[in-house]
Design an enzyme around this catalytic site. Sequence first.
Site, PDB file in Angstrom:
ATOM      1  N   LYS A  22       0.949  -1.135  -0.067  1.00 31.82           N
ATOM      2  CA  LYS A  22      -0.008  -0.111   0.028  1.00 31.82           C
ATOM      3  C   LYS A  22       0.719   1.251   0.147  1.00 31.82           C
ATOM      4  O   LYS A  22       0.746   2.141  -0.713  1.00 31.82           O
ATOM      5  CB  LYS A  22      -1.018  -0.049   1.085  1.00 31.82           C
ATOM      6  N   ASN A  23       1.867   1.232   0.989  1.00 29.00           N
ATOM      7  CA  ASN A  23       2.479   2.342   0.991  1.00 29.00           C
ATOM      8  C   ASN A  23       3.560   2.719  -0.225  1.00 29.00           C
ATOM      9  O   ASN A  23       4.007   3.759  -0.374  1.00 29.00           O
ATOM     10  CB  ASN A  23       3.473   2.184   2.382  1.00 29.00           C
ATOM     11  N   CYS A 119      -3.437  12.913  13.196  1.00 27.96           N
ATOM     12  CA  CYS A 119      -4.073  11.523  13.043  1.00 27.96           C
ATOM     13  C   CYS A 119      -3.946  10.865  14.316  1.00 27.96           C
ATOM     14  O   CYS A 119      -3.106  11.372  15.238  1.00 27.96           O
ATOM     15  CB  CYS A 119      -3.722  10.645  12.041  1.00 27.96           C
ATOM     16  N   ARG A 124       1.903  14.815  12.935  1.00 25.01           N
ATOM     17  CA  ARG A 124       2.124  14.639  11.476  1.00 25.01           C
ATOM     18  C   ARG A 124       2.338  15.734  10.827  1.00 25.01           C
ATOM     19  O   ARG A 124       1.794  16.376   9.753  1.00 25.01           O
ATOM     20  CB  ARG A 124       1.191  13.764  10.800  1.00 25.01           C
ATOM     21  N   ASP A 325       5.710   0.788  11.823  1.00 23.22           N
ATOM     22  CA  ASP A 325       4.547   0.438  11.636  1.00 23.22           C
ATOM     23  C   ASP A 325       4.277  -1.080  11.939  1.00 23.22           C
ATOM     24  O   ASP A 325       3.263  -1.794  11.500  1.00 23.22           O
ATOM     25  CB  ASP A 325       4.343   0.470   9.965  1.00 23.22           C
ATOM     26  N   ARG A 417      -8.113  -0.126   5.690  1.00 22.55           N
ATOM     27  CA  ARG A 417      -7.268   0.685   4.808  1.00 22.55           C
ATOM     28  C   ARG A 417      -5.820  -0.042   4.431  1.00 22.55           C
ATOM     29  O   ARG A 417      -5.579   0.496   3.396  1.00 22.55           O
ATOM     30  CB  ARG A 417      -7.051   1.948   5.795  1.00 22.55           C
TER      31      ARG A 417
HETATM   32  C1  UD1 Z   1       5.119   7.142   6.095  1.00 24.68           C
HETATM   33  C2  UD1 Z   1       4.062   5.801   6.038  1.00 24.68           C
HETATM   34  C3  UD1 Z   1       3.668   5.341   7.464  1.00 24.68           C
HETATM   35  C4  UD1 Z   1       5.108   5.055   8.397  1.00 24.68           C
HETATM   36  C5  UD1 Z   1       5.746   6.624   8.250  1.00 24.68           C
HETATM   37  C6  UD1 Z   1       7.183   6.345   8.989  1.00 24.68           C
HETATM   38  C7  UD1 Z   1       2.971   6.061   3.851  1.00 24.68           C
HETATM   39  C8  UD1 Z   1       1.774   6.515   3.279  1.00 24.68           C
HETATM   40  N1  UD1 Z   1       2.990   6.295   5.349  1.00 24.68           N
HETATM   41  O1  UD1 Z   1       4.391   8.276   6.713  1.00 24.68           O
HETATM   42  O2  UD1 Z   1       3.098   4.149   7.513  1.00 24.68           O
HETATM   43  O3  UD1 Z   1       4.455   4.996   9.737  1.00 24.68           O
HETATM   44  O4  UD1 Z   1       6.100   6.884   7.100  1.00 24.68           O
HETATM   45  O5  UD1 Z   1       7.727   5.209   8.602  1.00 24.68           O
HETATM   46  O6  UD1 Z   1       3.950   5.768   3.292  1.00 24.68           O
HETATM   47  N2  UD1 Z   1       8.092  14.438  10.331  1.00 24.68           N
HETATM   48  C9  UD1 Z   1       8.238  15.763  10.326  1.00 24.68           C
HETATM   49  N3  UD1 Z   1       8.249  16.801   9.444  1.00 24.68           N
HETATM   50  C10 UD1 Z   1       7.800  16.689   8.366  1.00 24.68           C
HETATM   51  C11 UD1 Z   1       7.364  15.137   7.912  1.00 24.68           C
HETATM   52  C12 UD1 Z   1       7.568  14.232   9.150  1.00 24.68           C
HETATM   53  O7  UD1 Z   1       8.975  16.387  11.499  1.00 24.68           O
HETATM   54  O8  UD1 Z   1       7.512  17.519   7.308  1.00 24.68           O
HETATM   55  C13 UD1 Z   1       8.185  13.721  11.078  1.00 24.68           C
HETATM   56  C14 UD1 Z   1       6.885  12.768  11.392  1.00 24.68           C
HETATM   57  O9  UD1 Z   1       6.176  13.500  12.668  1.00 24.68           O
HETATM   58  C15 UD1 Z   1       7.297  11.421  12.093  1.00 24.68           C
HETATM   59  C16 UD1 Z   1       8.805  11.468  11.244  1.00 24.68           C
HETATM   60  O10 UD1 Z   1       9.039  12.756  10.729  1.00 24.68           O
HETATM   61  O11 UD1 Z   1       7.737  11.825  13.422  1.00 24.68           O
HETATM   62  C17 UD1 Z   1       8.583  10.280  10.040  1.00 24.68           C
HETATM   63  O12 UD1 Z   1       7.298  10.810   9.366  1.00 24.68           O
HETATM   64  P1  UD1 Z   1       7.249  10.465   7.838  1.00 24.68           P
HETATM   65  O13 UD1 Z   1       8.354   9.657   7.294  1.00 24.68           O
HETATM   66  O14 UD1 Z   1       6.954  11.670   7.152  1.00 24.68           O
HETATM   67  O15 UD1 Z   1       5.785   9.668   7.595  1.00 24.68           O
HETATM   68  P2  UD1 Z   1       4.970   9.802   6.317  1.00 24.68           P
HETATM   69  O16 UD1 Z   1       5.859   9.722   5.192  1.00 24.68           O
HETATM   70  O17 UD1 Z   1       3.997  10.614   6.668  1.00 24.68           O
END
Ligand code: UD1
Length: 448
Positions: A22-23, A119, A124, A325, A417
């Site tokens: 999915k991801n 969420c 996030r 995850d 999901r």
């Molecule tokens: C993706 C995955 C999710 C997984 C996560 C971490 C998808 C659809 N989702 O989510 O299932 O749990 O990676 O492996 O692929 N952060 C910031 N600033 C940003 C972005 C992120 O501080 O601009 C922080 C987040 O709060 C979190 C960490 O960085 O603590 C990692 O988040 P991120 O890798 O961005 O998660 P997603 O890509 O949203």
Amino acid sequence: MDVFVIEGGRRLAGRLRVNGSKNAALPLMAAALMSDQPVVLRDVPDLADIRNMLRLLAELGCHKTNEGGARDVMCLHATERSNSHARYDIVRTMRAGICVLGPLLARRGYCRVSMPGGCAIGDRPIDLHLRGMRALGAEVSMESGDIIVKAPPGGLKGATIFLGGTFGSTVLGTANVMCAAAVAQGKTIIESAACEPEVTDLASLLTKMGAKISGAGSPRIIVEGVAQLGGADHTVIPDRIEAGTFMMAAGITNGDLILENCPTDALLSTIDRLNAVGVEIEPIEILRPAGFTADPLRQVVRVTCGRVIKPVEVTTQPHPGFPTDLQAQLMALLTLADGNSVITERIFPERFLHVAELLRMGAKIFRQGPTVIVSGVRQLTGAPVMASDLRASACLVLAGLAAEGTTLVNRVYHLDRGYERMEHRLADVGARITRISEKDAGVAEASG
Ligand code: UD1
């Protein structure tokens, strides 16, 4: 809203195929916005998030064109460019809606995406995504809860971008910046890029579309911008989180599962921790035609577990560390370990909504900040529990498979999901699990 009814205590045995990820699929689908040629994706799972992404892409002028084709094959064709607004109504149902940002900016020089909001697993933020877009020269503003990103008059320009944040890098942020940089002028270096296999899979699709990308899978990705991208045909990598969940299902039921299409190479830290717990994962040699090279992301493995589950220490980390995850699912397994385990969550420090539900099933868990001590018990007992996010739901299903008596997992739409037909696939390997409506569940609970 549906509910799973699980009669626990049944050993799982048999064969399961791991679906496409999915991801990985979500950003691959968004990448179809970057070309006016069709992009064909294979082994796409049939999930609520995928259907929501299709809905979002259709609003943005990118349609699925292969009605009547194979169920897991998707041909996406971006034929219109009039609407570049990813609305709140859709983005709020699926946080991954943010991954249209890079592709829209790359192809259209403009996008308006609803700010995703928090969420169940935490705040996030998307500051790192926006830092990347600004570094490429884009102008970022906010209006009515939407982020508006515009390319400069001469187009995006390659740059050196540091994408590390307090909690490590960002998976979807790296995907967005890589997409935008693919058609920027000149060279982009993404430093502290996410190394997750889903980022590598996106780089391989973009490469097939004509992009010039090296280093994906490492913390430094180099992108040489090209003028435009074409179509491509790509098979999505198998889902490492689904594979890990099935491994833990075998572990918690003392089972014996054969997993096909298993991305072993993407699960090394998980396998390391599972081996320490006492879950064995052995590749099965299969006869291959001469000259055929085995793909470490698509193996057949046998997963078995002895009677004793040993306690372990585990810390979630960015890839190749133990994935956040799979934290909740591992916690379910460790509730039955012979001793005390320590779990520390370093990616989403608030991601512990499953703890209170596991306590209702007789687990002994003590949390202090981002660290949890799981004190193993002999037996969990079935109870009505409430799933609060996707992976927490999977954790409760695993706990229910092992518990004595009946577990009702409410709100399984979270699980839908990310896991396709989970109840049928688990039932096929011996679980006693059925899906009923919430109304019927109320009746079952009252009479139970
Ligand atoms: C993706 C995955 C999710 C997984 C996560 C971490 C998808 C659809 N989702 O989510 O299932 O749990 O990676 O492996 O692929 N952060 C910031 N600033 C940003 C972005 C992120 O501080 O601009 C922080 C987040 O709060 C979190 C960490 O960085 O603590 C990692 O988040 P991120 O890798 O961005 O998660 P997603 O890509 O949203």
